[in-house]
Design a protein around this motif. Structure first.
Motif, PDB file in Angstrom:
ATOM      1  N   ARG A 145      -4.684   2.105  12.094  1.00 16.27           N
ATOM      2  CA  ARG A 145      -3.825   2.967  12.308  1.00 16.27           C
ATOM      3  C   ARG A 145      -2.505   1.868  13.072  1.00 16.27           C
ATOM      4  O   ARG A 145      -1.417   2.134  12.641  1.00 16.27           O
ATOM      5  CB  ARG A 145      -3.909   4.056  12.941  1.00 16.27           C
ATOM      6  N   ILE A 149       0.881  -0.370  11.096  1.00 17.29           N
ATOM      7  CA  ILE A 149       1.956   0.548  11.373  1.00 17.29           C
ATOM      8  C   ILE A 149       3.317   0.181  10.526  1.00 17.29           C
ATOM      9  O   ILE A 149       3.480  -1.267  10.244  1.00 17.29           O
ATOM     10  CB  ILE A 149       2.527   0.297  12.759  1.00 17.29           C
ATOM     11  N   ASN A 152       2.502   3.521   5.803  1.00 16.90           N
ATOM     12  CA  ASN A 152       1.905   4.927   5.890  1.00 16.90           C
ATOM     13  C   ASN A 152       1.132   5.346   4.757  1.00 16.90           C
ATOM     14  O   ASN A 152       1.366   6.505   4.375  1.00 16.90           O
ATOM     15  CB  ASN A 152       3.030   5.750   6.316  1.00 16.90           C
ATOM     16  N   LYS A 153       0.530   4.598   4.017  1.00 20.95           N
ATOM     17  CA  LYS A 153      -0.222   4.733   2.849  1.00 20.95           C
ATOM     18  C   LYS A 153      -1.351   5.623   3.010  1.00 20.95           C
ATOM     19  O   LYS A 153      -1.577   6.670   2.475  1.00 20.95           O
ATOM     20  CB  LYS A 153      -0.792   3.531   2.253  1.00 20.95           C
ATOM     21  N   ASN A 155      -3.613   8.237   6.174  1.00 20.14           N
ATOM     22  CA  ASN A 155      -3.298   8.928   7.416  1.00 20.14           C
ATOM     23  C   ASN A 155      -4.627   8.531   8.301  1.00 20.14           C
ATOM     24  O   ASN A 155      -5.700   7.948   7.763  1.00 20.14           O
ATOM     25  CB  ASN A 155      -3.182  10.420   7.554  1.00 20.14           C
ATOM     26  N   TYR A 156      -4.755   8.956   9.289  1.00 20.94           N
ATOM     27  CA  TYR A 156      -5.931   8.799  10.022  1.00 20.94           C
ATOM     28  C   TYR A 156      -7.243   9.320   9.569  1.00 20.94           C
ATOM     29  O   TYR A 156      -8.413   8.568   9.473  1.00 20.94           O
ATOM     30  CB  TYR A 156      -6.046   9.386  11.661  1.00 20.94           C
TER      31      TYR A 156
END
Length: 268
Positions: A145, A149, A152-153, A155-156
């Protein structure tokens, strides 16, 4: 006739349930059809397990990206695959300890005087292998993550899926190849020197295919990943050293290392 899995009325002459997808079983269980079921499950090229294993090497974006995007019937789901990897890793360690204990040698990777400390570390890691495998995943996802940075393909939570698949694949491949290497008398220390770079390259390959980035961007992101990894390693090392100091093990390790260095000097 009803489905034995979900109790739904079946369409006449159907081979699979139109509700749950379960295969319709009309014959009693015999050794022959049991053997056929086992070979179909584990050795048929078209089965999910083999397709998932091969797919994670050839097209990880199809397996991992497909699961994230909702295509979940084609391959083994991430939780089942990770659970299988934990089981196989446990079996791998059992085989090593039972049949190839002489290969559990990591002395090539430690400084003189730290052999006993390394043995304790290896024993501890083996005892809690499944726990370590589960802990690696959220840490790697967090570092990814940070490393990716601006992209943003994923999420966590999706990155957790990514590294569950990657960690499972690495563990399965390591167990399969590791048994063969151990049978040849190659120690775990030597194997680690070979496997660790390959693990890094495989992880980078998967992330490159998933994020669809170029080599230059991948190198930059990999550097950021290693910066985060080093930071985590330093923090973990400090915590371990504090624990060892409080237990008195740090002092004994330093004394053993000092004695080994003095013995080496006398032998020259």
């Amino acid at each position: 006739m009803i489905c034995k899995n979900c109790q739904t009325d079946l369409i006449p002459n159907s081979d699979y349930c139109h509700i749950c997808g379960g295969k319709i079983i009309r014959n009693r269980l015999t050794f022959r059809n049991l053997f056929e079921h086992i070979t179909e499950t584990f050795f048929n090229y078209d089965n999910k397990l083999l397709r998932t294993f091969l797919g994670l090497f050839k097209t990880p974006e199809d397996v991992i990206g497909g699961y994230i995007n909702g295509t979940r019937k084609k391959h083994v789901n991430v939780i089942s695959y990770f659970a299988l990897a934990i089981t196989v890793s446990g079996l791998y360690l059992l085989i090593l300890n039972k049949f190839f204990p002489e290969t559990l040698d990591y002395s090539i990777m430690v400084a003189p005087g730290q052999e006993e400390f390394q043995k304790k570390n290896v024993s501890f890691v083996q005892e809690y292998m499944s726990l370590f495998m589960m802990l690696y995943v959220p840490i790697y996802a967090l570092m990814a993550r940070f490393s990716f940075i601006g992209l943003n393909k994923f999420n966590y939570t999706e990155l957790l899926v990514v590294f569950l698949y990657i960690q499972a694949q690495i563990s399965l491949a390591t167990a399969i190849v590791g048994v063969a290497f151990s049978a040849l008398g190659i120690t775990q220390g030597v194997m680690s020197l070979v496997f660790i770079p390959l693990m890094i390259l495989y992880s980078a390959f998967c992330l490159k295919r998933l994020y669809k980035i170029g080599i230059g961007s991948l190198i930059l992101r990999t550097i950021l990943f290693f910066v985060a990894l080093i930071a985590v390693f330093i923090i973990v090392t400090i915590v371990v050293m504090i624990i060892m100091y409080l237990n008195g093990e740090l002092q004994s390790m330093m004394e053993a290392q000092k004695a080994a260095m003095e013995a080496a000097k006398q032998g020259q």
